[in-house]
Design a protein around this motif. Structure first.
Motif, PDB file in Angstrom:
ATOM      1  N   LEU A 115      -3.907   1.153  -1.631  1.00 20.55           N
ATOM      2  CA  LEU A 115      -2.646   1.392  -0.915  1.00 20.55           C
ATOM      3  C   LEU A 115      -2.849   1.214   0.585  1.00 20.55           C
TER       4      LEU A 115
ATOM      5  N   GLU B 226       5.578   1.883   4.737  1.00 17.54           N
ATOM      6  CA  GLU B 226       6.646   2.320   3.825  1.00 17.54           C
ATOM      7  C   GLU B 226       5.997   2.857   2.567  1.00 17.54           C
ATOM      8  N   VAL B 227       6.298   4.111   2.239  1.00 16.39           N
ATOM      9  CA  VAL B 227       5.687   4.752   1.072  1.00 16.39           C
ATOM     10  C   VAL B 227       6.800   5.242   0.160  1.00 16.39           C
ATOM     11  N   GLU B 228       6.804   4.757  -1.077  1.00 15.98           N
ATOM     12  CA  GLU B 228       7.825   5.193  -2.044  1.00 15.98           C
ATOM     13  C   GLU B 228       7.125   5.895  -3.194  1.00 15.98           C
TER      14      GLU B 228
ATOM     15  N   LEU C 237      -0.860  10.039   1.591  1.00 15.09           N
ATOM     16  CA  LEU C 237       0.424   9.312   1.551  1.00 15.09           C
ATOM     17  C   LEU C 237       1.302   9.723   2.727  1.00 15.09           C
TER      18      LEU C 237
ATOM     19  N   LEU D  86      -0.094   8.020   5.770  1.00 13.46           N
ATOM     20  CA  LEU D  86       0.268   6.584   5.774  1.00 13.46           C
ATOM     21  C   LEU D  86       1.682   6.400   6.326  1.00 13.46           C
ATOM     22  N   ALA D  87       2.603   7.269   5.851  1.00 13.70           N
ATOM     23  CA  ALA D  87       3.993   7.170   6.310  1.00 13.70           C
ATOM     24  C   ALA D  87       4.053   7.467   7.806  1.00 13.70           C
TER      25      ALA D  87
ATOM     26  N   ALA E 201      -1.001  -1.321   3.244  1.00 13.22           N
ATOM     27  CA  ALA E 201      -0.352  -0.844   4.469  1.00 13.22           C
ATOM     28  C   ALA E 201      -0.827  -1.632   5.692  1.00 13.22           C
TER      29      ALA E 201
ATOM     30  N   VAL F 146       3.398   1.115  -1.828  1.00 14.91           N
ATOM     31  CA  VAL F 146       3.195   1.073  -0.374  1.00 14.91           C
ATOM     32  C   VAL F 146       3.416  -0.347   0.114  1.00 14.91           C
TER      33      VAL F 146
ATOM     34  N   VAL G 250       3.325   5.121  -7.139  1.00 14.38           N
ATOM     35  CA  VAL G 250       3.372   5.028  -5.674  1.00 14.38           C
ATOM     36  C   VAL G 250       3.428   3.553  -5.274  1.00 14.38           C
TER      37      VAL G 250
ATOM     38  N   GLU H  73       2.316  -5.635  -0.477  1.00 12.65           N
ATOM     39  CA  GLU H  73       2.940  -4.524  -1.193  1.00 12.65           C
ATOM     40  C   GLU H  73       2.134  -4.254  -2.465  1.00 12.65           C
TER      41      GLU H  73
END
Ligand code: S3P
Length: 430
Positions: free
Chosen positions: A244, A279-281, A270, A273-274, A248, A298, A296, A254
């Motif tokens: 991830l 972008e972290v979903e 996480l 990272l944000a 990033a 990213v 997750v 992605e």
């Protein structure tokens, strides 16, 4: 027994976007705990998704040496627990390999078993501090002999009494050793932690029906016999982290990781990272066991440097070397303080990560209890030494993706301690 001679792996610059949808090996911390509790439970337990990491194999080896029958069905341990009395005195010292979690958690178990056992391991593990578990276990009534505060440790377990123990270091391993001993102690055992650390032990014990509860910063447990269980280990977020993190960092990338553990005491990476701008979903899945799990995603976005505060360190302790590598590509300074524990991991990770990143051109500096990285700095190819430390090896591999030439990571085979197949999975994202 020591590790084979160090060899290297060459990581080439990314030269394009990274992308893919992957799964990662089962969580190492949860795997150890499930195997250990299955061994002292009564009946047959089945653990699917068990980590293929060398460290988790060390836990199975130690349990077998204590007389526990364990079969592997497609990598999933089937463990015949015979209750606490099912553990028999070992004929030889118990080899924990390089796994600190095996050694410290098993010390907690052995403190409550009427037997004499010695815990030992490879040189790397013999250098790590063990008074942190010997002290509370002695207070509970076990006879614990260390080698100048290190392993080999000889434990003569027996009748234990509950204590109240305030953790002098933020360590889930120490907390867990005391809680596991508390399963065999008279009265209540209370562990007070001023900084929350990973709570897998108390979650699993609660899920198994043991009398364990939280009261503010205290975790309180009483003696319990456990029944066998079937459980699934979620993917290891600490193993997902380098994949991830790479997404990033590399423009246009992605990466999605499915079936990964989302325990809130483990997911700080996480959040960081944000905060760095990625972008972290997160998509939680239905929870069927003791641990939350989900997907997750990213996506790259220009990263900026951040400050990690001391009270955030425990939640991201194993990901900090990776964060240092990512910080070389972020805009502005990144600083981590209050992370002195990094010096007593598989290696001195503060020194190791700073030396390695500097060797390929990073502007990084050691602090007594952390590090500072000034980004963005161009990285050149070259050779870095992961000093047989899996987390450093993965961090350097990620740094190599943004270097201008190939980076040889010496000691890359140490990734087998937590993530066998790491390099192949990383390569599959190109
Ligand atoms: C672990 C706890 C942490 C972590 C280690 C695994 C665990 O160590 O660094 O990789 O499974 O309890 P400490 O408890 O020493 O901080």
């Amino acid at each position: 027994m020591n590790a084979p001679a160090t060899t290297g792996a060459v990581i080439h610059p990314a030269e394009g976007v990274l992308g893919g949808r992957v799964r990662v090996p089962g969580d190492k911390s949860i795997s150890h705990r499930m195997a250990i509790l299955a061994a002292v439970a009564r009946g047959t337990s089945r653990i699917s998704g068990y980590s293929p990491a060398r460290d988790c194999a060390s836990t199975l080896d130690v349990l077998r040496a204590l007389g526990v029958l364990i079969d592997l069905h497609d990598g999933a341990p089937v463990i015949e627990g015979g209750g606490w009395d099912g553990l028999r005195p070992p004929d030889e010292p118990l080899d924990c390999g390089r796994s600190g979690t095996t050694m410290r958690l098993m010390a907690g178990i052995l403190a409550g078993v009427d037997a004499r056992a010695t815990l030992t391991g490879e040189d790397q593990l013999l250098r790590r501090p063990m008074n942190r578990i010997a002290d509370p276990l002695r207070q509970m009534g076990a006879d614990v002999e260390t080698t100048d505060g290190h392993a080999p440790i000889t434990i003569r377990g027996g009748v234990l009494r509950g204590i109240t123990y305030s953790l002098p270091v933020a360590s889930a391993q120490v907390k867990s050793a005391v809680l596991l001993a508390g399963l065999r102690a008279s009265g209540q055992t209370t562990v007070v932690e001023n900084t929350p650390t990973r709570d897998h032990t108390e979650r699993l014990l609660g899920w198994l029906g043991a009398a364990v509860r939280k009261d503010g910063t205290a975790i309180i447990i009483s003696a319990a016999d456990l029944n066998s269980f079937d459980a699934e280990v979620p993917g290891d977020l600490s193993s997902a982290a380098p994949l991830l993190g790479a997404a990033a960092m590399i423009p246009g990338s992605e990466v999605v990781v499915d079936g990964v553990g989302l325990n809130p005491t483990r997911d700080s990476f996480l959040r960081l990272l944000a905060r760095m701008g990625a972008e972290v979903e997160i998509e939680p899945a239905d929870q069927t066991g003791p641990e939350p799990v989900g997907t997750v995603r990213v996506t790259h976005a220009g990263l900026r440097g951040i400050t990690v505060e001391a009270d955030e360190v425990a939640g991201v302790i194993d990901e900090l070397p990776l964060l240092a590598a990512m910080a070389t590509g972020a805009d502005g300074p990144t600083e981590v303080r209050g992370a002195g524990e990094l010096r007593v991991k598989e290696s001195d990770r503060i020194r190791g990560v700073v030396n390695g990143l500097r060797a390929i051109g990073a502007d990084a500096e050691e602090l007594p209890d952390g590090f500072a990285v000034s980004g963005p700095s161009p990285l050149r190819g070259g050779s870095v030494n992961a000093v047989e430390d899996h987390r450093l090896a993965m961090a350097f591999a990620v740094a190599g993706l943004r270097a201008s030439g190939p980076v040889t990571v010496r000691g890359m085979e140490s990734v087998d301690d937590s993530f066998p197949g790491f390099v192949a999975t990383l390569e599959s994202l190109r």
